[in-house]
Design a protein around this motif. Structure first.
Motif, PDB file in Angstrom:
ATOM      1  N   ASP A 127       0.824  -1.215   0.000  1.00  0.00           N
ATOM      2  CA  ASP A 127       0.000   0.000   0.000  1.00  0.00           C
ATOM      3  C   ASP A 127       0.858   1.264   0.000  1.00  0.00           C
ATOM      4  O   ASP A 127       0.325   2.374   0.013  1.00  0.00           O
ATOM      5  CB  ASP A 127      -0.994  -0.010   1.177  1.00  0.00           C
ATOM      6  CG  ASP A 127      -0.305  -0.281   2.496  1.00  0.00           C
ATOM      7  OD1 ASP A 127       0.952  -0.373   2.503  1.00  0.00           O
ATOM      8  OD2 ASP A 127      -1.002  -0.409   3.515  1.00  0.00           O
ATOM      9  N   ILE A 128       2.169   1.107  -0.018  1.00  0.00           N
ATOM     10  CA  ILE A 128       3.032   2.279  -0.212  1.00  0.00           C
ATOM     11  C   ILE A 128       3.414   2.313  -1.680  1.00  0.00           C
ATOM     12  O   ILE A 128       3.949   1.332  -2.201  1.00  0.00           O
ATOM     13  CB  ILE A 128       4.326   2.179   0.637  1.00  0.00           C
ATOM     14  CG1 ILE A 128       3.994   1.893   2.111  1.00  0.00           C
ATOM     15  CG2 ILE A 128       5.160   3.439   0.502  1.00  0.00           C
ATOM     16  CD1 ILE A 128       5.231   1.710   2.976  1.00  0.00           C
ATOM     17  N   PRO A 129       3.133   3.417  -2.378  1.00  0.00           N
ATOM     18  CA  PRO A 129       3.531   3.496  -3.798  1.00  0.00           C
ATOM     19  C   PRO A 129       5.026   3.240  -3.926  1.00  0.00           C
ATOM     20  O   PRO A 129       5.817   3.680  -3.070  1.00  0.00           O
ATOM     21  CB  PRO A 129       3.190   4.940  -4.177  1.00  0.00           C
ATOM     22  CG  PRO A 129       2.130   5.353  -3.207  1.00  0.00           C
ATOM     23  CD  PRO A 129       2.425   4.625  -1.929  1.00  0.00           C
ATOM     24  N   VAL A 130       5.402   2.529  -4.978  1.00  0.00           N
ATOM     25  CA  VAL A 130       6.805   2.133  -5.153  1.00  0.00           C
ATOM     26  C   VAL A 130       7.729   3.340  -5.016  1.00  0.00           C
ATOM     27  O   VAL A 130       8.760   3.285  -4.330  1.00  0.00           O
ATOM     28  CB  VAL A 130       7.006   1.436  -6.514  1.00  0.00           C
ATOM     29  CG1 VAL A 130       8.485   1.111  -6.723  1.00  0.00           C
ATOM     30  CG2 VAL A 130       6.162   0.167  -6.598  1.00  0.00           C
ATOM     31  N   ALA A 131       7.346   4.449  -5.640  1.00  0.00           N
ATOM     32  CA  ALA A 131       8.227   5.620  -5.655  1.00  0.00           C
ATOM     33  C   ALA A 131       8.485   6.155  -4.254  1.00  0.00           C
ATOM     34  O   ALA A 131       9.538   6.729  -3.981  1.00  0.00           O
ATOM     35  CB  ALA A 131       7.620   6.723  -6.527  1.00  0.00           C
ATOM     36  N   GLU A 132       7.527   5.956  -3.348  1.00  0.00           N
ATOM     37  CA  GLU A 132       7.650   6.530  -2.003  1.00  0.00           C
ATOM     38  C   GLU A 132       8.313   5.593  -0.998  1.00  0.00           C
ATOM     39  O   GLU A 132       8.560   5.979   0.138  1.00  0.00           O
ATOM     40  CB  GLU A 132       6.262   6.918  -1.474  1.00  0.00           C
ATOM     41  CG  GLU A 132       5.609   8.010  -2.309  1.00  0.00           C
ATOM     42  CD  GLU A 132       4.160   8.258  -1.876  1.00  0.00           C
ATOM     43  OE1 GLU A 132       3.797   7.886  -0.743  1.00  0.00           O
ATOM     44  OE2 GLU A 132       3.396   8.802  -2.702  1.00  0.00           O
ATOM     45  N   ARG A 133       8.563   4.364  -1.432  1.00  0.00           N
ATOM     46  CA  ARG A 133       9.174   3.416  -0.485  1.00  0.00           C
ATOM     47  C   ARG A 133      10.598   3.863  -0.156  1.00  0.00           C
ATOM     48  O   ARG A 133      11.321   4.354  -1.005  1.00  0.00           O
ATOM     49  CB  ARG A 133       9.171   2.002  -1.090  1.00  0.00           C
ATOM     50  CG  ARG A 133       7.755   1.504  -1.321  1.00  0.00           C
ATOM     51  CD  ARG A 133       7.718   0.081  -1.809  1.00  0.00           C
ATOM     52  NE  ARG A 133       6.357  -0.243  -2.250  1.00  0.00           N
ATOM     53  CZ  ARG A 133       6.001  -1.387  -2.825  1.00  0.00           C
ATOM     54  NH1 ARG A 133       6.919  -2.326  -3.022  1.00  0.00           N
ATOM     55  NH2 ARG A 133       4.753  -1.588  -3.196  1.00  0.00           N
ATOM     56  N   ARG A 134      10.978   3.668   1.085  1.00  0.00           N
ATOM     57  CA  ARG A 134      12.275   4.175   1.541  1.00  0.00           C
ATOM     58  C   ARG A 134      13.274   3.062   1.808  1.00  0.00           C
ATOM     59  O   ARG A 134      12.919   1.955   2.197  1.00  0.00           O
ATOM     60  CB  ARG A 134      12.090   5.017   2.822  1.00  0.00           C
ATOM     61  CG  ARG A 134      11.329   6.279   2.508  1.00  0.00           C
ATOM     62  CD  ARG A 134      11.267   7.312   3.599  1.00  0.00           C
ATOM     63  NE  ARG A 134      10.572   8.474   3.061  1.00  0.00           N
ATOM     64  CZ  ARG A 134      11.184   9.456   2.396  1.00  0.00           C
ATOM     65  NH1 ARG A 134      12.501   9.436   2.249  1.00  0.00           N
ATOM     66  NH2 ARG A 134      10.483  10.469   1.896  1.00  0.00           N
ATOM     67  N   ILE A 135      14.534   3.409   1.561  1.00  0.00           N
ATOM     68  CA  ILE A 135      15.644   2.521   1.880  1.00  0.00           C
ATOM     69  C   ILE A 135      15.893   2.587   3.378  1.00  0.00           C
ATOM     70  O   ILE A 135      15.834   3.668   3.973  1.00  0.00           O
ATOM     71  CB  ILE A 135      16.932   2.994   1.172  1.00  0.00           C
ATOM     72  CG1 ILE A 135      16.695   3.173  -0.331  1.00  0.00           C
ATOM     73  CG2 ILE A 135      18.090   2.040   1.435  1.00  0.00           C
ATOM     74  CD1 ILE A 135      16.421   1.901  -1.039  1.00  0.00           C
TER      75      ILE A 135
END
Lengths: 229, 229
Positions: A127-135
Motif C-alpha cells: 500500500d506504499i507506492p513504489v516511488a515513495e518506499r524508503r531505503i
DNA sequence: TTGGATCCATTTTTGGATCCCA
DNA sequence: TGGGATCCAAAAATGGATCCAA
C-alpha cells in the motif's frame, strides 16, 4: 547523468555508500539512475535489486560470483513490512540438479553466496507506492555458528533428497531456514535432472530460498536485540 | 504468405519435399519465405541452412536432437564448388568437454546426429551471387561400415585426448574424417573443461567437424560411382 | 501465510555455418 | 588450403525478485 560508480575497493567504502542511502526514497534513487519508477513491481520484479546494484557498483552481472567480486560480498535487498519484518522469502541461487548431490557444503553455491551478505532493507508494503518506499539501514552479515548449522542442515537434507532423484517429492515445507521452490519462467519450464535410477529426465527448475522467518531473525539479532541489552 | 510446412511425417514425405527443391535458386526459396537474400554470407553465415529448415519443416529448433525429431533425421546443407566438391567442412556438434570422455560412441551426440542425414547440396562458389545459387539433389545418407569405422576411430582418438585433459594439444590436423576445431564467438570465449589433473579450468569451446574430403567421398559414392558402373 | 507460479532484463549457449590469412 | 577465427538469430539460462490463491 546517472550515478554509476566503480566497484567499491574495500568493505569500508561499500559500507559508507550503503549508509548514505538510508532514508532515501526509491524515487530519489531512480532520479540519479535515469530510470523510471514502475507503478507496480508485478512486471518489474527485479527492479529494486538492480537499481541498488547499479548505485552501489556491483560488478558480477549474471556471473556465478558474489555481486562485489573483489570483496566477496553478495548484495540482497530485503523488503519489509511496517513492523520491519521481511515480507518475502529471499532467492539464493538456482540448483544444479545434476551435480548438487556430489557437492560439499563448503564448496556449494549457497555457501559462497551467503558467506557474506550486504542486506539493504527496503519498505515493501504494497500500500506504499513504489516511488515513495524508503531505503532502510544496511547490514553487513555473515552467518554465525547457529545460523551456519541451520543452513548446512537444510542443505544436507535437501541435496540428499535431490541426489536420490526425488526432487519431485520436495515441497516448500521442507527446510527450517532454507527451502526449495520452483525457479522458472512458468510451471512448464524444464531442465535436465536425474530420476531415482540416475537416468536423465526433464525436471522443473528449482532454486534455494531463505525463509522470511530466517531473515527476520537476522534482522532481530542485528537491530533489535543489541538495543535490548 | 511464407511457406512454413508442418514437420514431415515420413521419410518419403521429407524426400519428396527435398526433391521438389532441386534446381531452384536461393532467390526463389527466399521469395516463398518472405526473407531477404543477403548479399554476402559473411554476416549471415547460417542463412541458407535456416531457410531450408523452415522450408522443409524441421522442428528441433536449438534442441539437442535431430532436426526432424519424429524421423530421427538431421538436415545439413553442403556447399559445393563448380566441380561438385564440398567447399567447406561440416559442423556436427559442440563438445561437452566435461563428460565426452566417459561417453560411449553409440551414445554420443556425434553418432545421434550422423546416424541418418538429409544432405542438401547447394552451390557455394563465392563468385556466384547468393541469390542465384541453386539447390542441388538431396541425399538421404547413413554411414556405411567403412565410414562408421572411420568416424568411430576418430572419435576414440579425439575423445581419448580430451579425457586426458589434453584438449589444448589438439589441432585441426588430427582425425581422418572428423576433426576438432574451435567453435566459439571468438578466440577469447571460455567454457568449463578439465586439465591434466582433472581440475576444472576455463577452455576455448570446441566442436566436431566433418572434413570436406570426407563429405566429398560421400557425394562420390552416391552420385558418381553408381553411374560409372 | 506462504508455497507454487510467475515476471523482466541481460547474458550465455546452441545451432546454423562461412571467412580468411599464414 | 584448410585450420583457426569468427558471425547471426533464437532459445535457454541466470540473476534480479514479487505475486496470489487457497
Amino acid at each position: 547523468m546517472p550515478i554509476r560508480p566503480e566497484p567499491p575497493e574495500s568493505e569500508a567504502e561499500l559500507w559508507s555508500r550503503a549508509r548514505a542511502l538510508a532514508g532515501l526514497s526509491l524515487a530519489q534513487l531512480a532520479k540519479d539512475d535515469d530510470s523510471n519508477v514502475p507503478e507496480k513491481l508485478l512486471h518489474a520484479k527485479g527492479w529494486v535489486g538492480q537499481l541498488l546494484e547499479r548505485r552501489l557498483g556491483a560488478s558480477a552481472g549474471s556471473k556465478d560470483e558474489p555481486d562485489f567480486q573483489l570483496l566477496g560480498i553478495e548484495l540482497k535487498t530485503l523488503p519489509v513490512d511496517r513492523v520491519g519484518r521481511p515480507c518475502e522469502s529471499t532467492f539464493v541461487c538456482t540448483i544444479p540438479l545434476l551435480d548438487v548431490a556430489v557437492t560439499e557444503w563448503s564448496q556449494s553455491r549457497v555457501w559462497r553466496k551467503l558467506g557474506r551478505v550486504l542486506w539493504i532493507i527496503v519498505e515493501g508494503s504494497r500500500d506504499i507506492p513504489v516511488a515513495e518506499r524508503r531505503i532502510g539501514e544496511p547490514l553487513l552479515w555473515s552467518p554465525d555458528a547457529d545460523e551456519t548449522a541451520l543452513l548446512k542442515g537444510d542443505w544436507d537434507e535437501l541435496t540428499g533428497i535431490i541426489g536420490r532423484g526425488d526432487v519431485e517429492s520436495i515441497t516448500g515445507h521442507l527446510g527450517q531456514a532454507m527451502q526449495v521452490r520452483p525457479k522458472a519462467r512458468d510451471s512448464h519450464a524444464r531442465r535436465r535432472g536425474l530420476d531415482e535410477d540416475g537416468v536423465l529426465v526433464e525436471r522443473l527448475p528449482r532454486g534455494f530460498y531463505l525463509r522470511a522467518s530466517f531473515t527476520g531473525r537476522i534482522l532481530e539479532r542485528a537491530f533489535v536485540l543489541p538495543r535490548a541489552r
